[in-house]
Design an enzyme around this catalytic site. Structure first.
Site, mmCIF file in Angstrom:
data_model
loop_
_atom_site.group_PDB
_atom_site.id
_atom_site.type_symbol
_atom_site.label_atom_id
_atom_site.label_comp_id
_atom_site.label_asym_id
_atom_site.label_seq_id
_atom_site.Cartn_x
_atom_site.Cartn_y
_atom_site.Cartn_z
ATOM 1 N N LYS A 176 41.883 31.752 44.071
ATOM 2 C CA LYS A 176 43.119 31.065 43.688
ATOM 3 C C LYS A 176 44.237 31.391 44.678
ATOM 4 O O LYS A 176 44.422 32.548 45.046
ATOM 5 C CB LYS A 176 43.517 31.456 42.269
ATOM 6 C CG LYS A 176 42.483 31.047 41.216
ATOM 7 C CD LYS A 176 42.787 31.599 39.845
ATOM 8 C CE LYS A 176 42.631 33.091 39.789
ATOM 9 N NZ LYS A 176 42.739 33.630 38.410
ATOM 10 N N THR A 207 54.091 32.119 34.025
ATOM 11 C CA THR A 207 52.801 32.415 34.663
ATOM 12 C C THR A 207 51.960 33.461 33.930
ATOM 13 O O THR A 207 50.854 33.765 34.371
ATOM 14 C CB THR A 207 53.014 32.884 36.109
ATOM 15 O OG1 THR A 207 53.906 34.013 36.120
ATOM 16 C CG2 THR A 207 53.603 31.768 36.962
ATOM 17 N N GLY A 209 49.272 34.748 31.776
ATOM 18 C CA GLY A 209 48.069 34.125 31.226
ATOM 19 C C GLY A 209 47.476 33.019 32.063
ATOM 20 O O GLY A 209 46.566 32.324 31.616
ATOM 21 N N THR A 210 47.949 32.848 33.300
ATOM 22 C CA THR A 210 47.424 31.759 34.139
ATOM 23 C C THR A 210 45.943 31.949 34.454
ATOM 24 O O THR A 210 45.156 31.003 34.348
ATOM 25 C CB THR A 210 48.205 31.652 35.472
ATOM 26 O OG1 THR A 210 48.305 32.948 36.069
ATOM 27 C CG2 THR A 210 49.583 31.085 35.260
ATOM 28 N N GLY A 211 45.558 33.173 34.840
ATOM 29 C CA GLY A 211 44.159 33.422 35.192
ATOM 30 C C GLY A 211 43.232 33.215 34.008
ATOM 31 O O GLY A 211 42.169 32.597 34.133
ATOM 32 N N CYS A 212 43.641 33.730 32.859
ATOM 33 C CA CYS A 212 42.835 33.563 31.639
ATOM 34 C C CYS A 212 42.695 32.087 31.293
ATOM 35 O O CYS A 212 41.588 31.599 31.005
ATOM 36 C CB CYS A 212 43.493 34.300 30.470
ATOM 37 S SG CYS A 212 43.803 36.044 30.758
#
Length: 361
Positions: A176, A207, A209-212
Protein backbone atom coordinates in the site's frame (compact mmCIF):
# COMPACT_ATOMS: atom_id res chain seq x y z
CA UNK A 1 -32.94 -20.81 2.27
CA UNK A 2 -31.34 -17.45 1.42
CA UNK A 3 -27.70 -18.03 0.53
CA UNK A 4 -25.15 -15.69 2.09
CA UNK A 5 -21.37 -15.74 1.81
CA UNK A 6 -19.32 -15.92 5.00
CA UNK A 7 -16.05 -14.19 5.82
CA UNK A 8 -13.91 -14.76 8.91
CA UNK A 9 -11.70 -12.23 10.67
CA UNK A 10 -8.92 -13.57 12.92
CA UNK A 11 -7.84 -10.42 14.71
CA UNK A 12 -7.80 -8.27 17.83
CA UNK A 13 -10.65 -6.26 19.28
CA UNK A 14 -10.49 -2.44 19.34
CA UNK A 15 -12.62 -1.01 22.16
CA UNK A 16 -12.82 2.28 20.24
CA UNK A 17 -14.52 0.52 17.33
CA UNK A 18 -12.16 2.01 14.75
CA UNK A 19 -9.94 -0.92 13.81
CA UNK A 20 -9.60 -4.66 14.40
CA UNK A 21 -12.58 -7.00 14.33
CA UNK A 22 -14.99 -4.09 14.78
CA UNK A 23 -13.80 -2.48 11.54
CA UNK A 24 -13.76 -5.86 9.80
CA UNK A 25 -17.34 -6.72 10.73
CA UNK A 26 -18.61 -3.31 9.57
CA UNK A 27 -16.78 -3.84 6.29
CA UNK A 28 -18.18 -7.34 5.79
CA UNK A 29 -21.70 -6.01 6.43
CA UNK A 30 -21.22 -3.18 3.92
CA UNK A 31 -20.57 -5.80 1.23
CA UNK A 32 -23.50 -8.00 2.29
CA UNK A 33 -21.29 -10.75 3.71
CA UNK A 34 -21.91 -12.50 7.04
CA UNK A 35 -19.00 -11.87 9.41
CA UNK A 36 -17.40 -14.54 11.60
CA UNK A 37 -14.86 -13.85 14.33
CA UNK A 38 -11.88 -15.45 16.02
CA UNK A 39 -10.57 -12.93 18.56
CA UNK A 40 -6.82 -13.07 19.16
CA UNK A 41 -6.41 -10.18 21.59
CA UNK A 42 -8.52 -7.69 23.49
CA UNK A 43 -7.17 -4.13 23.49
CA UNK A 44 -8.14 -1.16 25.63
CA UNK A 45 -7.86 1.39 22.84
CA UNK A 46 -9.22 4.73 21.65
CA UNK A 47 -8.32 7.18 18.87
CA UNK A 48 -5.20 8.34 20.74
CA UNK A 49 -3.60 5.32 22.39
CA UNK A 50 -3.54 1.64 23.24
CA UNK A 51 -3.75 1.41 27.03
CA UNK A 52 -3.66 -2.36 27.50
CA UNK A 53 -3.46 -5.62 25.54
CA UNK A 54 -4.71 -9.02 26.72
CA UNK A 55 -3.89 -11.96 24.47
CA UNK A 56 -6.35 -14.83 24.15
CA UNK A 57 -4.81 -18.29 24.63
CA UNK A 58 -3.69 -19.90 21.35
CA UNK A 59 -5.92 -22.92 22.01
CA UNK A 60 -9.03 -20.75 22.35
CA UNK A 61 -8.11 -18.83 19.18
CA UNK A 62 -7.85 -22.12 17.28
CA UNK A 63 -11.13 -23.40 18.73
CA UNK A 64 -12.93 -20.22 17.58
CA UNK A 65 -11.77 -20.84 14.01
CA UNK A 66 -12.75 -24.51 14.18
CA UNK A 67 -16.17 -23.76 15.69
CA UNK A 68 -17.30 -21.48 12.88
CA UNK A 69 -15.58 -23.39 10.07
CA UNK A 70 -17.06 -26.75 11.10
CA UNK A 71 -20.63 -25.50 11.45
CA UNK A 72 -21.12 -22.36 9.35
CA UNK A 73 -18.32 -22.60 6.80
CA UNK A 74 -15.82 -19.97 5.69
CA UNK A 75 -15.65 -18.66 2.11
CA UNK A 76 -12.62 -16.44 2.80
CA UNK A 77 -10.71 -15.25 5.86
CA UNK A 78 -8.29 -12.55 6.93
CA UNK A 79 -5.82 -12.09 9.74
CA UNK A 80 -5.14 -8.88 11.58
CA UNK A 81 -3.43 -8.52 14.95
CA UNK A 82 -1.85 -11.88 15.83
CA UNK A 83 0.25 -10.48 18.72
CA UNK A 84 2.62 -13.36 19.58
CA UNK A 85 4.39 -16.36 18.08
CA UNK A 86 2.21 -18.98 19.78
CA UNK A 87 -1.01 -17.45 18.44
CA UNK A 88 0.58 -17.26 14.97
CA UNK A 89 1.48 -20.96 15.04
CA UNK A 90 -1.98 -21.95 16.24
CA UNK A 91 -3.68 -19.86 13.54
CA UNK A 92 -1.45 -21.23 10.77
CA UNK A 93 -1.99 -24.85 11.81
CA UNK A 94 -5.77 -24.43 12.06
CA UNK A 95 -6.25 -22.46 8.83
CA UNK A 96 -4.23 -25.03 6.86
CA UNK A 97 -6.77 -27.71 7.80
CA UNK A 98 -9.58 -25.89 5.96
CA UNK A 99 -7.88 -24.41 2.90
CA UNK A 100 -10.02 -21.28 2.48
CA UNK A 101 -8.48 -18.16 0.85
CA UNK A 102 -6.51 -16.15 3.42
CA UNK A 103 -5.76 -12.41 3.28
CA UNK A 104 -2.96 -11.45 5.67
CA UNK A 105 -2.82 -7.92 7.03
CA UNK A 106 0.56 -8.03 8.82
CA UNK A 107 -0.48 -5.69 11.63
CA UNK A 108 2.59 -4.55 13.52
CA UNK A 109 1.93 -1.05 14.85
CA UNK A 110 -1.31 0.75 15.79
CA UNK A 111 -2.12 4.14 14.25
CA UNK A 112 -1.22 5.63 17.64
CA UNK A 113 2.25 4.07 17.42
CA UNK A 114 1.74 1.24 19.92
CA UNK A 115 3.31 -2.12 18.93
CA UNK A 116 0.70 -4.81 18.14
CA UNK A 117 3.11 -7.58 17.13
CA UNK A 118 5.93 -8.59 19.43
CA UNK A 119 9.39 -8.36 17.93
CA UNK A 120 10.04 -12.09 18.34
CA UNK A 121 6.76 -12.84 16.53
CA UNK A 122 7.80 -11.26 13.21
CA UNK A 123 9.88 -14.32 12.29
CA UNK A 124 6.96 -16.59 13.19
CA UNK A 125 4.68 -14.54 10.93
CA UNK A 126 7.16 -14.92 8.07
CA UNK A 127 7.71 -18.64 8.68
CA UNK A 128 4.16 -19.85 9.34
CA UNK A 129 1.62 -17.34 7.99
CA UNK A 130 3.07 -15.86 4.79
CA UNK A 131 3.45 -19.23 3.01
CA UNK A 132 -0.29 -19.96 3.41
CA UNK A 133 -1.41 -16.43 2.44
CA UNK A 134 -3.44 -15.89 -0.71
CA UNK A 135 -2.57 -12.21 -0.41
CA UNK A 136 -0.48 -10.09 1.99
CA UNK A 137 -1.40 -6.40 2.40
CA UNK A 138 1.50 -4.54 4.08
CA UNK A 139 1.86 -0.78 4.26
CA UNK A 140 5.30 0.68 3.54
CA UNK A 141 6.83 0.20 7.05
CA UNK A 142 5.46 -3.36 7.23
CA UNK A 143 6.76 -4.18 3.74
CA UNK A 144 10.18 -2.86 4.77
CA UNK A 145 10.15 -5.09 7.86
CA UNK A 146 9.12 -8.19 5.91
CA UNK A 147 11.40 -7.69 2.90
CA UNK A 148 14.40 -6.20 4.68
CA UNK A 149 14.76 -3.32 2.20
CA UNK A 150 14.11 0.42 2.49
CA UNK A 151 11.18 1.71 0.40
CA UNK A 152 11.41 5.28 -0.87
CA UNK A 153 9.51 4.99 -4.17
CA UNK A 154 7.26 2.69 -6.22
CA UNK A 155 10.20 0.81 -7.70
CA UNK A 156 11.35 -0.03 -4.17
CA UNK A 157 7.80 -1.18 -3.39
CA UNK A 158 7.93 -3.50 -6.41
CA UNK A 159 11.24 -4.98 -5.26
CA UNK A 160 9.84 -5.55 -1.76
CA UNK A 161 6.69 -7.15 -3.14
CA UNK A 162 8.73 -9.54 -5.26
CA UNK A 163 10.84 -10.58 -2.25
CA UNK A 164 7.71 -11.28 -0.15
CA UNK A 165 6.32 -13.53 -2.88
CA UNK A 166 9.45 -15.14 -4.31
CA UNK A 167 11.50 -15.56 -1.14
CA UNK A 168 8.91 -15.66 1.65
CA UNK A 169 6.29 -17.72 -0.17
CA UNK A 170 3.16 -15.55 -0.20
CA UNK A 171 0.71 -16.16 -3.04
CA UNK A 172 0.52 -12.44 -3.84
CA UNK A 173 1.28 -9.12 -2.16
CA UNK A 174 -0.05 -5.60 -2.47
CA UNK A 175 2.20 -2.93 -0.99
CA UNK A 176 0.00 0.00 0.00
CA UNK A 177 1.36 3.37 -1.04
CA UNK A 178 -0.31 5.68 1.48
CA UNK A 179 3.01 6.49 3.18
CA UNK A 180 4.57 7.67 -0.09
CA UNK A 181 3.69 11.33 -0.58
CA UNK A 182 2.00 12.43 -3.78
CA UNK A 183 -1.28 13.45 -5.40
CA UNK A 184 -2.29 9.82 -5.74
CA UNK A 185 -2.37 6.85 -3.38
CA UNK A 186 -0.80 4.10 -5.47
CA UNK A 187 -0.77 0.47 -4.33
CA UNK A 188 1.50 -2.04 -6.05
CA UNK A 189 0.29 -5.63 -6.55
CA UNK A 190 2.64 -8.50 -7.45
CA UNK A 191 0.65 -11.55 -8.56
CA UNK A 192 1.34 -14.40 -10.99
CA UNK A 193 4.72 -12.88 -11.86
CA UNK A 194 3.23 -9.52 -12.91
CA UNK A 195 2.88 -6.07 -11.36
CA UNK A 196 -0.29 -4.04 -11.35
CA UNK A 197 -0.94 -0.62 -9.86
CA UNK A 198 -4.16 0.51 -8.16
CA UNK A 199 -4.55 4.29 -8.15
CA UNK A 200 -6.90 6.69 -6.40
CA UNK A 201 -6.71 10.39 -5.55
CA UNK A 202 -4.91 10.96 -2.26
CA UNK A 203 -7.74 12.14 -0.01
CA UNK A 204 -7.43 13.75 3.39
CA UNK A 205 -9.69 12.34 6.05
CA UNK A 206 -9.85 9.79 8.84
CA UNK A 207 -7.33 6.95 8.66
CA UNK A 208 -7.73 4.85 11.82
CA UNK A 209 -8.58 1.34 10.67
CA UNK A 210 -7.61 1.77 7.01
CA UNK A 211 -5.46 -1.37 6.87
CA UNK A 212 -8.07 -3.50 8.61
CA UNK A 213 -10.91 -2.19 6.47
CA UNK A 214 -8.98 -2.51 3.19
CA UNK A 215 -7.99 -6.12 3.84
CA UNK A 216 -11.51 -6.93 5.08
CA UNK A 217 -13.00 -5.49 1.88
CA UNK A 218 -10.72 -7.72 -0.21
CA UNK A 219 -11.73 -10.71 1.93
CA UNK A 220 -15.45 -9.95 1.58
CA UNK A 221 -15.16 -9.78 -2.19
CA UNK A 222 -13.13 -12.98 -2.37
CA UNK A 223 -15.86 -14.62 -0.30
CA UNK A 224 -18.38 -13.43 -2.90
CA UNK A 225 -16.42 -15.20 -5.62
CA UNK A 226 -14.62 -12.26 -7.23
CA UNK A 227 -11.12 -12.72 -8.61
CA UNK A 228 -8.21 -11.39 -6.56
CA UNK A 229 -7.68 -8.42 -8.86
CA UNK A 230 -11.39 -7.57 -8.90
CA UNK A 231 -11.56 -7.84 -5.11
CA UNK A 232 -8.63 -5.45 -4.71
CA UNK A 233 -10.19 -2.97 -7.14
CA UNK A 234 -13.44 -2.89 -5.14
CA UNK A 235 -11.51 -2.58 -1.88
CA UNK A 236 -9.54 0.39 -3.25
CA UNK A 237 -12.76 2.24 -4.11
CA UNK A 238 -14.23 1.31 -0.73
CA UNK A 239 -11.31 2.53 1.38
CA UNK A 240 -10.93 5.79 -0.57
CA UNK A 241 -14.59 6.55 0.13
CA UNK A 242 -14.25 5.45 3.77
CA UNK A 243 -11.32 7.81 4.38
CA UNK A 244 -13.02 10.75 2.65
CA UNK A 245 -16.23 10.34 4.67
CA UNK A 246 -14.37 9.43 7.90
CA UNK A 247 -16.09 9.68 11.27
CA UNK A 248 -14.96 12.77 13.16
CA UNK A 249 -14.93 11.34 16.68
CA UNK A 250 -12.34 11.26 19.44
CA UNK A 251 -9.30 13.51 19.89
CA UNK A 252 -6.73 11.45 17.96
CA UNK A 253 -6.78 9.56 14.67
CA UNK A 254 -10.45 9.44 13.70
CA UNK A 255 -11.75 6.21 12.13
CA UNK A 256 -12.63 5.26 8.58
CA UNK A 257 -16.36 5.25 7.77
CA UNK A 258 -17.13 1.76 6.46
CA UNK A 259 -20.85 2.55 6.27
CA UNK A 260 -20.40 5.17 3.53
CA UNK A 261 -20.13 2.42 0.89
CA UNK A 262 -23.61 1.18 1.73
CA UNK A 263 -25.29 4.33 3.07
CA UNK A 264 -24.74 6.69 0.15
CA UNK A 265 -26.29 4.51 -2.61
CA UNK A 266 -29.16 3.57 -0.26
CA UNK A 267 -29.85 7.21 0.64
CA UNK A 268 -29.71 8.28 -3.00
CA UNK A 269 -32.31 5.71 -3.93
CA UNK A 270 -34.55 6.69 -0.98
CA UNK A 271 -34.32 10.36 -1.99
CA UNK A 272 -35.16 9.53 -5.60
CA UNK A 273 -38.21 7.50 -4.55
CA UNK A 274 -39.46 10.28 -2.25
CA UNK A 275 -39.13 12.93 -4.95
CA UNK A 276 -40.82 10.69 -7.52
CA UNK A 277 -43.86 10.54 -5.25
CA UNK A 278 -43.87 14.31 -4.73
CA UNK A 279 -43.23 15.17 -8.37
CA UNK A 280 -46.83 15.83 -9.39
CA UNK A 281 -47.59 17.70 -6.16
CA UNK A 282 -44.83 20.19 -6.91
CA UNK A 283 -46.42 21.19 -10.21
CA UNK A 284 -48.78 23.28 -8.09
CA UNK A 285 -45.85 25.59 -7.39
CA UNK A 286 -44.80 27.51 -10.47
CA UNK A 287 -41.16 26.96 -11.47
CA UNK A 288 -40.01 25.92 -7.96
CA UNK A 289 -36.77 24.14 -7.06
CA UNK A 290 -37.08 21.43 -4.41
CA UNK A 291 -33.69 20.34 -3.02
CA UNK A 292 -33.07 17.22 -0.94
CA UNK A 293 -29.55 16.54 0.39
CA UNK A 294 -27.82 13.38 1.51
CA UNK A 295 -27.46 13.16 5.33
CA UNK A 296 -25.10 15.80 6.69
CA UNK A 297 -21.94 13.62 6.88
CA UNK A 298 -22.27 12.85 3.18
CA UNK A 299 -23.15 16.29 1.78
CA UNK A 300 -19.88 17.90 0.70
CA UNK A 301 -20.89 19.72 -2.51
CA UNK A 302 -23.79 20.42 -4.87
CA UNK A 303 -23.24 16.96 -6.37
CA UNK A 304 -24.58 15.46 -3.13
CA UNK A 305 -27.90 17.31 -3.37
CA UNK A 306 -30.84 16.12 -5.46
CA UNK A 307 -33.09 18.64 -7.17
CA UNK A 308 -36.66 18.28 -8.42
CA UNK A 309 -37.81 20.86 -10.94
CA UNK A 310 -40.53 20.64 -13.59
CA UNK A 311 -40.82 16.90 -13.06
CA UNK A 312 -37.10 16.21 -13.58
CA UNK A 313 -35.10 14.62 -10.76
CA UNK A 314 -31.31 14.65 -10.76
CA UNK A 315 -28.34 14.85 -8.42
CA UNK A 316 -26.34 18.03 -8.87
CA UNK A 317 -28.22 21.08 -7.65
CA UNK A 318 -27.48 24.61 -8.91
CA UNK A 319 -24.42 25.78 -7.00
CA UNK A 320 -25.95 29.02 -5.66
CA UNK A 321 -29.00 27.18 -4.27
CA UNK A 322 -26.97 24.28 -2.92
CA UNK A 323 -24.71 26.65 -0.98
CA UNK A 324 -27.74 28.15 0.80
CA UNK A 325 -28.92 24.72 1.92
CA UNK A 326 -25.41 23.57 2.94
CA UNK A 327 -24.92 26.73 5.04
CA UNK A 328 -28.12 25.92 6.91
CA UNK A 329 -27.09 22.26 7.32
CA UNK A 330 -23.82 23.29 8.98
CA UNK A 331 -25.85 24.99 11.73
CA UNK A 332 -28.66 22.43 11.84
CA UNK A 333 -27.50 19.00 10.53
CA UNK A 334 -31.06 17.59 10.62
CA UNK A 335 -32.16 20.11 7.98
CA UNK A 336 -31.81 18.38 4.61
CA UNK A 337 -34.34 20.01 2.32
CA UNK A 338 -35.09 23.42 0.84
CA UNK A 339 -37.83 24.74 -1.40
CA UNK A 340 -36.94 27.73 -3.55
CA UNK A 341 -39.87 29.67 -4.98
CA UNK A 342 -39.49 33.10 -6.49
CA UNK A 343 -39.07 35.51 -3.58
CA UNK A 344 -39.11 32.81 -0.91
CA UNK A 345 -37.08 29.89 0.51
CA UNK A 346 -38.32 27.30 3.02
CA UNK A 347 -36.23 24.74 4.94
CA UNK A 348 -37.21 21.40 6.46
CA UNK A 349 -35.94 18.00 7.50
CA UNK A 350 -37.58 16.52 4.43
CA UNK A 351 -39.55 17.75 1.39
CA UNK A 352 -42.76 16.50 3.02
CA UNK A 353 -42.16 18.74 6.04
CA UNK A 354 -41.93 21.78 3.80
CA UNK A 355 -44.98 20.93 1.68
CA UNK A 356 -47.03 20.18 4.80
CA UNK A 357 -46.08 23.57 6.29
CA UNK A 358 -47.39 25.19 3.11
CA UNK A 359 -50.63 23.20 3.25
CA UNK A 360 -49.90 21.53 -0.10
CA UNK A 361 -50.04 17.98 1.29
Amino acid sequence: MIFMRKALTIAGSDSGGGAGIEADLKTFASFGVHGLVAITSVTAQNTREVRAIYDISPDVVAKQIEAVADDIGVDAAKTGMLSNAEIIKAVAKTVEKYGFPLVVDPVMIAKSGAPLLREDAVEALIEYILPIATLVTPNIPEAEKLSGIEIKCREDAKRAAKIIVKELGAGAVIVKGGHLKGHEAIDVLYYNGKFREYRAPFVKGCTHGTGCSFSAAITANLAKGKSLEEAIGKAKEFITMGIYYGIKIGHGHCPVNQNAWRDIPAEKWRIYEELMILGETLTKLNDAYLLYALPAPYTRSEKDICVLRRGEIKFGAPEELASVLMDRMRKEPDIRSALFVKGDVRFGKSPRDILKSLGII
